[in-house]
Each structure stands twice: as structure tokens, then as C-alpha cells.
Design a protein around this motif. Sequence first.
Motif, mmCIF file in Angstrom:
data_model
loop_
_atom_site.group_PDB
_atom_site.id
_atom_site.type_symbol
_atom_site.label_atom_id
_atom_site.label_comp_id
_atom_site.label_asym_id
_atom_site.label_seq_id
_atom_site.Cartn_x
_atom_site.Cartn_y
_atom_site.Cartn_z
ATOM 1 N N VAL A 1 0.835 -1.201 0.000
ATOM 2 C CA VAL A 1 0.000 0.000 0.000
ATOM 3 C C VAL A 1 0.875 1.258 0.000
ATOM 4 O O VAL A 1 0.629 2.207 -0.776
ATOM 5 C CB VAL A 1 -0.942 -0.009 1.221
ATOM 6 C CG1 VAL A 1 -1.672 1.334 1.341
ATOM 7 C CG2 VAL A 1 -1.944 -1.147 1.108
ATOM 8 N N MET A 2 1.912 1.261 0.833
ATOM 9 C CA MET A 2 2.779 2.444 0.915
ATOM 10 C C MET A 2 3.558 2.647 -0.379
ATOM 11 O O MET A 2 3.694 3.779 -0.876
ATOM 12 C CB MET A 2 3.730 2.301 2.103
ATOM 13 C CG MET A 2 3.028 2.328 3.454
ATOM 14 S SD MET A 2 4.169 2.361 4.875
ATOM 15 C CE MET A 2 4.951 0.755 4.700
ATOM 16 N N ALA B 1 1.377 3.953 -3.188
ATOM 17 C CA ALA B 1 1.131 5.388 -3.015
ATOM 18 C C ALA B 1 2.301 6.205 -3.537
ATOM 19 O O ALA B 1 2.106 7.235 -4.221
ATOM 20 C CB ALA B 1 0.881 5.689 -1.537
ATOM 21 N N LEU C 1 2.352 6.035 -7.474
ATOM 22 C CA LEU C 1 1.330 6.906 -8.068
ATOM 23 C C LEU C 1 1.686 8.377 -7.884
ATOM 24 O O LEU C 1 1.370 9.215 -8.747
ATOM 25 C CB LEU C 1 -0.032 6.592 -7.436
ATOM 26 C CG LEU C 1 -0.620 5.214 -7.774
ATOM 27 C CD1 LEU C 1 -1.847 4.921 -6.921
ATOM 28 C CD2 LEU C 1 -0.977 5.134 -9.261
ATOM 29 N N TRP C 2 2.339 8.694 -6.785
ATOM 30 C CA TRP C 2 2.738 10.094 -6.545
ATOM 31 C C TRP C 2 3.827 10.534 -7.519
ATOM 32 O O TRP C 2 3.819 11.661 -8.010
ATOM 33 C CB TRP C 2 3.236 10.226 -5.108
ATOM 34 C CG TRP C 2 3.785 11.600 -4.798
ATOM 35 C CD1 TRP C 2 3.079 12.758 -4.647
ATOM 36 C CD2 TRP C 2 5.157 11.941 -4.627
ATOM 37 N NE1 TRP C 2 3.918 13.815 -4.379
ATOM 38 C CE2 TRP C 2 5.213 13.332 -4.359
ATOM 39 C CE3 TRP C 2 6.347 11.214 -4.667
ATOM 40 C CZ2 TRP C 2 6.417 14.004 -4.142
ATOM 41 C CZ3 TRP C 2 7.538 11.880 -4.441
ATOM 42 C CH2 TRP C 2 7.568 13.257 -4.181
ATOM 43 N N TRP D 1 1.758 8.542 -12.270
ATOM 44 C CA TRP D 1 0.661 7.595 -12.246
ATOM 45 C C TRP D 1 0.565 6.775 -13.532
ATOM 46 O O TRP D 1 0.126 5.626 -13.516
ATOM 47 C CB TRP D 1 -0.656 8.311 -11.964
ATOM 48 C CG TRP D 1 -1.131 9.221 -13.084
ATOM 49 C CD1 TRP D 1 -0.868 10.533 -13.244
ATOM 50 C CD2 TRP D 1 -1.964 8.829 -14.181
ATOM 51 N NE1 TRP D 1 -1.469 11.017 -14.380
ATOM 52 C CE2 TRP D 1 -2.160 9.978 -14.971
ATOM 53 C CE3 TRP D 1 -2.557 7.628 -14.578
ATOM 54 C CZ2 TRP D 1 -2.916 9.972 -16.136
ATOM 55 C CZ3 TRP D 1 -3.314 7.622 -15.737
ATOM 56 C CH2 TRP D 1 -3.492 8.777 -16.499
#
Length: 651
Positions: free
Chosen positions: A201-202, A205, A208-209, A212
Motif C-alpha cells: 500500500v505504501m 502510493a 502513483l505520486w 501515475w
Amino acid sequence: MIQTSKQRYREFRRVGFVEDDAGAQAANAQTAAATSAQSATPINHPRGAKQRSNTKKPYLREYIAWLRPFFGSLAIVFLLAVLTGLLSLLMPRATMYIIDDVLPNKNAALLHRVGAALLAIVVVQQSLDWLRNWRMATLNSRVLFRLRLRLFRHLLRLALHELSQMKTGGIVTRLMSDIDSVTGLLQMAVITPGVALVKIVMVLAMLLWINWQMAVAAILLLPPIVVLNLFSIRRIRPIYRSLRRDRSEIDGRLVETFGGIRVVRAFRREAAEARRFAVANHTAIRKGLLARAYEALVGAGWGLLIPLCSLLVIWLGGTLVLMDKATLGGVMAFQMYLMMLLMPVSSIVQSYGDTQQALAAMERLFDTLRRPVDKPDRPGAIDLPSAARLPGARSHLVQRLEIENVTFAYPSGQTALSEINLDVRGGWTVALVGSSGAGKTTLTNLVARFYDPVAGSIRLNGVDLRDIKLASYRQLLGFVQQDVFLFDGTIAENIAYARKHATRDEIEAAARRANAHEFVASFARGYDTPIGERGVRLSGGQAQRISIARAILADPRILILDEATSNLDTESEQLIQASMRELLTDRTTFVIAHRLSTVAHADLIVVLEDGRIMETGTHEELLARDSRYRVMVERQQRAMREATEPASWFA
């Protein structure tokens, strides 16, 4: 084409797994082929394995419930793992910052500060990782110890027929390798996937930052590979379940082979046993290779995925850099984060594969733990003092033992005893005689509550044995078995097995009463002499007398002598009979003996045949009648007279 076991053996010998012994093979080929054919099984998925794998049993639920006392330690380990993962996320972000901001500005001081900070982060990360590994190892050790101890205690209380079905090797496999595998579930099924999910999950993130478009393209590569891996891994679990079953059987056969090594050598079965062992191991190895083939397929999938992801980042990231839609530092950080994404995904898939092996072991473990213990105490069962102790001397602890309409059948359905009725007074010696298989040992097993009757009851001082706590009742009992079992230890330790805190004087006194002291004293180390596994360093008569000394030291109220003097020569038997007369005083004793001369002084002789009582009475009463017992006595006397004559059958 499925090979026969003999073909497998020849192929195995050809590649060097077993040694050639042409002479032995020729001598035993026919028997070995029959033996091997019984043990040979196809190497494909075991029959019925797929159906069993689809059976939903709450094994994991049981395991998690059993781990509940360790949840606090698990939470600490999980927290340390999450902190370690968070710190690892800083390295790619720092790399991006150095490439995009520090190096273009040629700021050496800032570069040194960032480098020092990263070094400190790495030290902290490794320290936390070491602490996590230590806590995990400690937790695994605690779980392993408690789980192994629980299984051991449960096995000690299982019914005898359940234990006989497992065999010794199967019990060892459950206690050792199965427990090791199940303990590994903590890491494989709890910590590794839990931490990996948080890290995924981290990392997603961060991807995508950064960009993307690149993140979506990279993520699209994951599902096909994961599906392929799961498809392969799902087939591994039935194989490992079957493989563990095979290894359990191999372990059991090994114990039997070396436990009966004298028989193996006496009948020249070394080559046949080696062939059987090779065939069984060949089968197990081929199943293992099939599982490894699926695991290799998983590895090949990831081996294909990693270069594809790297190529994607270089190609797509380079294009975006040329279009000024991404920075070089961003592409480098993206590459690092993508590898960090693949690692936890790979960990989850790999832990799933490893978990299949552990789940196969866990099924066997909890299947064993679910088996009911042998004769649990009834609600309201009472202790011996209130059940059997009567006012007066200790010798009156057993006043009466009544066996009323008892019928017993083994789990196989074979009826061993039918409508047995006996009224035994306290202090009596009851002799059980009859041909082999008449039910003598079975009856003593019921008296000892190794088994319970399927009909009827056995009462002690008017109380059903099933209404007395088993541990309390067993304190009354002492045994001398036909098949003497001694532990690997000293003579003193084996005699004192009956009473843990017995003094050396008490041990020696028991040995004297069993007429064992003289031969023990002849050893250089006396009572501290090691006797080896199952007492192999003692003769049969010596081992028998040590067993009798153990029973004497126990000072039982109910004594069971199963062929107690059958392994002794005439002189030793006479010595034992003399000491037994003192031992039997004020004790209720059940004696099984084929030598009818040893039971002439019994208070009650019970003649059994085909599980039924044919006649009862004293020695004199039965001889005075036209009884089966009289026929047996006359037959033995005639055989003894013939034995003293020249052995003409040698001619």
C-alpha cells in the motif's frame, strides 16, 4: 507410463542412489518384488487428495485461536516490521532528491548531510530488523515448545489402538518435523503477508505520486503472473500432504527394521529391506520433484516479470524524460520503488507456497489433537480414597473386584471376550490359563483399564471403575509384562521408574526380592550399569527380573503378571517363585502363565477359551473333576517327561 516399483529400483540403482548387490538380489528377487509392489504408489497427485483439499476445515481458525496468548508478542513483531518497512521507503525518495535537486546545484555540503542522514537511517533500520528477528525467533521457540509439549501430552493419553495405527515413526514425524513446519506458519502466514500488504500500500502510493501513468502500466503486469503462480501453487499442497504421509510411513518402517534387526539378519532380509527402503524413498523423491517443478514454474514467472518491469521503466520513463514529463531522479526512484513493490508481492506468493507445506503438517497436527483422549474421566468421577479405601489397614484397600457380564470387542470388530463373570476377593491370586488367543491378556487389560468393556462392568469395592478417576485407579496397579520393556538408562533408573523418588536402599531391596541383586552386583558399575535401548545388554532372564523388581518397588495393590516367568530358566524361575510368594501377600494378583506348575497355589484358576470362561476353581478342585484344566496339566506333564528323554527327532 507408470513404472513398477522394481523398474524404479533398477533405475535408481543405475543413477547411483543404491549400491548393487547382484547375489542378494538374485536370492531375494521374488520376495522383494511382492514387497515392493505393496509399497509402490503412483507419483501423480495422490488419489483423493484434491477432494480433501476442498474440504473446508477450520484448521487456521483453530491455530489462530491457539495463538491468542501470543498476540501481544505478535503485535510487537508486526510493529517492528512495519517501522523497518517505512524506513526503507526513505532511500528511493532521498535518491530522487539527490539526483534532481542536490547534484544539479552542486551542493556538496547538502549532499554530505543527506548521506549522513541516510547512513543513520540504515543503522536504525538494521537495528530494528535485528530486534524484530530476535523477537520472532523467541516467539517461535515459545510456540514450538508449548505446541510440542501439548501434542506430546495428548499422544500420551490417546487410545492404544490410535497409537498403534500411527506407528512409532509417524508419532516422531508429528512431534518433530510437523511441529517445526506449523511453527513456521507464524512467519509465513501472519507476519510476512501482513507486513507485505502494508508495504504494498505504501509503495503503491509512492509510485502513483511519482508518475501515475508509469505506475498503472507496471501494475498491469502483475495480475497475469500472480494468477499463474497461484494456479501452480494450488497443486503443491496435495503433493506435500501425500509426501508427509509417505515420510511418516518410511519413518515407521525404519523404526521397525532396526528394532527387529536381529530378525532381518536371521532371515537374510538385508537386501530386501534396502530395496523396499529405496523404492519408498524413490516414490517420495519423485513426489518432491513434482512439487519442485511447480515451484520452479513460480520462480520462472517472477524471473520473467522483473526484467519486463525494468524494461518498462527504462523505455516508458526515458520517453517521459525526453518529453519533459518526468525527471531522471523520478525515474530512478520509480525503478527502486517498483523493485520494492515486487519484493512484498513475491513474498506473499512465496509465503503462500511455503504455507501449503505447513498447512499439510497443520492438518495432521490438529487431526491428531482432535482425536479424543483415552477414557476421559466421567463427570463426578471420584478419587480412590472415597472409592476404594476401607477402614482398617492398607492391605484392605482392595476388598473386592467384580467382573460382571463383561463383553469386549476391539475396534476392528473382533470379539475378544464374551459374558465374563468373576468375583475376586481382595488378596486373592487369580490364575488365567488357556490357549493362545483365549483372551487372557485382554482380560487383564480390562482390569488395568487399558480398555473399557463394550458391555457389562468391572467394579472395585462395589464402584464401577469408570466412576473412579483413571489416574487415581492406576496408582493401585503394578505390571510385569510378557514383552519386557526397559528404557535406555541405568539399572537403578529402570527399577526406580515405578517410584520417582525411591532411594538407593529401596531400589536394592526390590532387586533382592526379585533375585536380581546378585547379577547386578557382578557388573563393574553395579546399579549404575547402562543397559542400552530396550535393555539389549541384559539377557532375557535378567531383563525379566529387573521388570519384576520395578513392580515390587511400585508396591501395588493390584498386580498383573503377564507370562512373568516365561523367559527364565528353571533355576531362575524357582528363585522368582520364592520371592513372589512374599510379594503376592495381601495383594490382588492376576497371573498369566503357560507353565501350569507356576499357578498351582492360586486361590482361583480361570480357564478361558475363545473369549469365554469354561471353568473356574482351585488347582485341587479342577484336578478332581474331568476338566479341561486337568487335560492341560496332564498334557504338560507328559511333555515335560518326554523332554527329559533323548531327542530322537534329531535322528
